[in-house]
Scaffold this active site. Structure first.
Site, PDB file in Angstrom:
ATOM      1  N   TYR A  16      -0.428  15.370  38.175  1.00  0.00           N
ATOM      2  CA  TYR A  16      -0.697  16.015  36.888  1.00  0.00           C
ATOM      3  C   TYR A  16       0.442  15.756  35.912  1.00  0.00           C
ATOM      4  O   TYR A  16       1.624  15.812  36.287  1.00  0.00           O
ATOM      5  CB  TYR A  16      -0.839  17.529  37.078  1.00  0.00           C
ATOM      6  CG  TYR A  16      -2.127  17.948  37.744  1.00  0.00           C
ATOM      7  CD1 TYR A  16      -3.360  17.691  37.144  1.00  0.00           C
ATOM      8  CD2 TYR A  16      -2.106  18.620  38.955  1.00  0.00           C
ATOM      9  CE1 TYR A  16      -4.541  18.107  37.751  1.00  0.00           C
ATOM     10  CE2 TYR A  16      -3.277  19.039  39.568  1.00  0.00           C
ATOM     11  CZ  TYR A  16      -4.501  18.771  38.960  1.00  0.00           C
ATOM     12  OH  TYR A  16      -5.652  19.184  39.555  1.00  0.00           O
TER      13      TYR A  16
ATOM     14  N   LYS B 223      10.976  44.367  55.440  1.00  0.00           N
ATOM     15  CA  LYS B 223      10.065  44.522  54.291  1.00  0.00           C
ATOM     16  C   LYS B 223       9.402  43.190  53.966  1.00  0.00           C
ATOM     17  O   LYS B 223       9.844  42.135  54.458  1.00  0.00           O
ATOM     18  CB  LYS B 223      10.857  45.051  53.086  1.00  0.00           C
ATOM     19  CG  LYS B 223      11.969  44.123  52.614  1.00  0.00           C
ATOM     20  CD  LYS B 223      12.923  44.837  51.650  1.00  0.00           C
ATOM     21  CE  LYS B 223      14.031  43.893  51.197  1.00  0.00           C
ATOM     22  NZ  LYS B 223      15.082  44.607  50.435  1.00  0.00           N
TER      23      LYS B 223
HETATM   24  C1  LIG Z   1      16.315  44.244  50.866  1.00  0.00           C
HETATM   25  C2  LIG Z   1      17.377  45.249  51.074  1.00  0.00           C
HETATM   26  C3  LIG Z   1      18.275  45.110  52.149  1.00  0.00           C
HETATM   27  C4  LIG Z   1      18.384  43.835  52.955  1.00  0.00           C
HETATM   28  O1  LIG Z   1      19.033  42.884  52.141  1.00  0.00           O
HETATM   29  P1  LIG Z   1      19.441  41.427  52.648  1.00  0.00           P
HETATM   30  O2  LIG Z   1      20.264  40.892  51.539  1.00  0.00           O
HETATM   31  O3  LIG Z   1      18.174  40.677  52.853  1.00  0.00           O
HETATM   32  O4  LIG Z   1      20.187  41.585  53.918  1.00  0.00           O
HETATM   33  C5  LIG Z   1      19.125  46.168  52.417  1.00  0.00           C
HETATM   34  N1  LIG Z   1      19.130  47.277  51.634  1.00  0.00           N
HETATM   35  C6  LIG Z   1      18.316  47.430  50.576  1.00  0.00           C
HETATM   36  C7  LIG Z   1      18.374  48.657  49.750  1.00  0.00           C
HETATM   37  C8  LIG Z   1      17.412  46.406  50.248  1.00  0.00           C
HETATM   38  O5  LIG Z   1      16.620  46.540  49.174  1.00  0.00           O
END
Ligand SMILES: *Cc1c(COP(=O)(O)O)cnc(C)c1O
Length: 376
Positions: A263, A47
């Site tokens: 800044y 993702k």
């Molecule tokens: C993002 C996510 C994962 C992967 O999690 P990591 O901690 O990056 O391994 C797995 N399951 C769900 C439901 C997630 O939202």
């Protein structure tokens, strides 16, 4: 009349930072995770564009390594991944089924992770069967609540319309080996499975893989660990870093005691110092919270961030670096072996996840070790 000269496709002069992703490291990490959960299938969570590193080339590499199941967050991510991978691998969409989206899921052979009873009803009403079901066991985020699960179990006709490709849940504290919530969620997940028709089950993300075989079930779903992120909050990182980020010095100046930089004038020289200006800033994901806190490297020498990170520029104190090595054109390690994402996250007050997903999109991106090797 002569035709105007064609616009060159790319200017050969490069003035952008370079993000290098090792696909070999990602594939090695996938195998490490597979070895850690030998009785389960090892899927890959890609993702947010592969946690900012490039979902399409990473998924293609993992597919070639034997990965057959992928997770994305949204329908659009699923569509793009299906286009990149073609038919064959399974793609689950974690954020579930938006209203009116059932036909799009079917058209792209995407499997929704049904997160509410409403989504379960919408999917079965659409006449589609194969789906993943997410049950909430303590995260209180996605997944059927205990009350919704009761309702579903009391409606055998609704359950009968579903073909459960996966029943899953998600750990809130999977990165903390001794956290009591892990056992509690494991117990609730087992209880939920016992009430549902037999189906493959999945509880572990990256952290869960390292909690031991009780947590592996039929499929593990690592994300951050694939990209080299430390899956746990403590101990040595068993993964191999997949990303390095290198910026370049574009100017150097000397400040005298009392001179300020950046800044807000938050940095003031206490003695004569040399500062190097680099071609990277918060628009590239170098968080402003790293102002006066971050450290980058020139060679082996630590160079503290001097003053506020600005949008396109970052100023470092390079007084400790021999002047010939901290000159215009010098390469600066922003993320790499001396500055892992965990260290950067600790300095920025965030998690390794946010360091990766926050990386910007104006880098020269170099993918190593595959047909995708490219310089954009
Ligand atoms: C993002 C996510 C994962 C992967 O999690 P990591 O901690 O990056 O391994 C797995 N399951 C769900 C439901 C997630 O939202």
């Amino acid at each position: 009349m002569t035709a105007p000269a064609a616009e060159p496709l790319a200017d050969p002069v490069r003035d952008r930072p370079v993000l290098t992703v090792s696909l070999a490291a990602v594939a090695e990490n996938w195998r490490t995770l597979k070895d850690a959960a030998p009785r389960a299938e090892t899927a890959a969570v890609v993702k947010a564009d592969g946690y900012g590193l490039g979902a399409a080339p990473i998924a293609a590499k993992l597919r070639a390594a034997g990965c057959a199941t992928f997770f994305v967050a949204t329908l659009d991510e699923g569509r793009a991944l299906r286009a990149a991978l073609g038919h064959g691998p399974r793609i689950f969409v974690l954020n579930g089924l938006p209203p009116g989206a059932a036909a799009s899921f079917a058209a792209h052979a995407l499997t929704p992770v049904l997160n509410t009873l409403e989504e379960v009803r919408a999917w079965s009403d659409s006449g589609r069967r194969s789906a993943a079901l997410h049950v909430d066991t303590g995260m209180s985020r996605a997944g059927l609540s205990p009350a919704e699960l009761d309702t579903l179990v009391d409606e055998p006709a609704l359950l009968a319309k579903l073909d459960l490709a996966l029943v899953m849940s998600h750990l809130a504290c999977g990165d903390e080996a001794d956290h009591p919530q892990n056992r509690a969620q494991l117990g609730r997940f087992r209880a939920a499975l016992a009430r549902l028709p037999a189906a493959p089950a999945s509880l572990a993300a990256s952290g869960g893989v390292f909690l031991g075989p009780d947590y592996h079930f039929d499929l593990v779903r690592p994300g951050i660990a694939l990209y080299g992120g430390h899956p746990m909050l403590a101990g040595a990182n068993p993964m191999r870093a997949a990303a390095t980020l290198t910026a370049e010095v574009i100017g150097v100046r000397t400040l005298q005691r009392g001179d300020t930089a950046g800044y807000g004038a938050t940095y003031a020289a206490t003695h004569e110092v040399r500062l190097a200006v680099c071609n990277i800033g918060y628009a590239d994901g170098i968080m402003r919270s790293l102002s006066n806190r971050g450290v980058a490297y020139i060679g082996d020498v630590a160079c503290p961030y001097a003053g506020r990170v600005s949008m396109d520029l970052l100023t470092l104190d390079v007084t400790a670096v021999p002047p010939a090595l901290a000159a215009r054109g010098a390469q600066v390690e922003i993320i790499g072996p001396r500055m892992p994402i965990e260290e950067m996250a600790a300095r920025a007050g965030t998690a390794n996840y946010e360091i990766l997903t926050g990386l910007g999109n104006r880098f020269t991106r170099v993918m190593l070790d595959s047909q995708w090797t490219r310089v954009v």
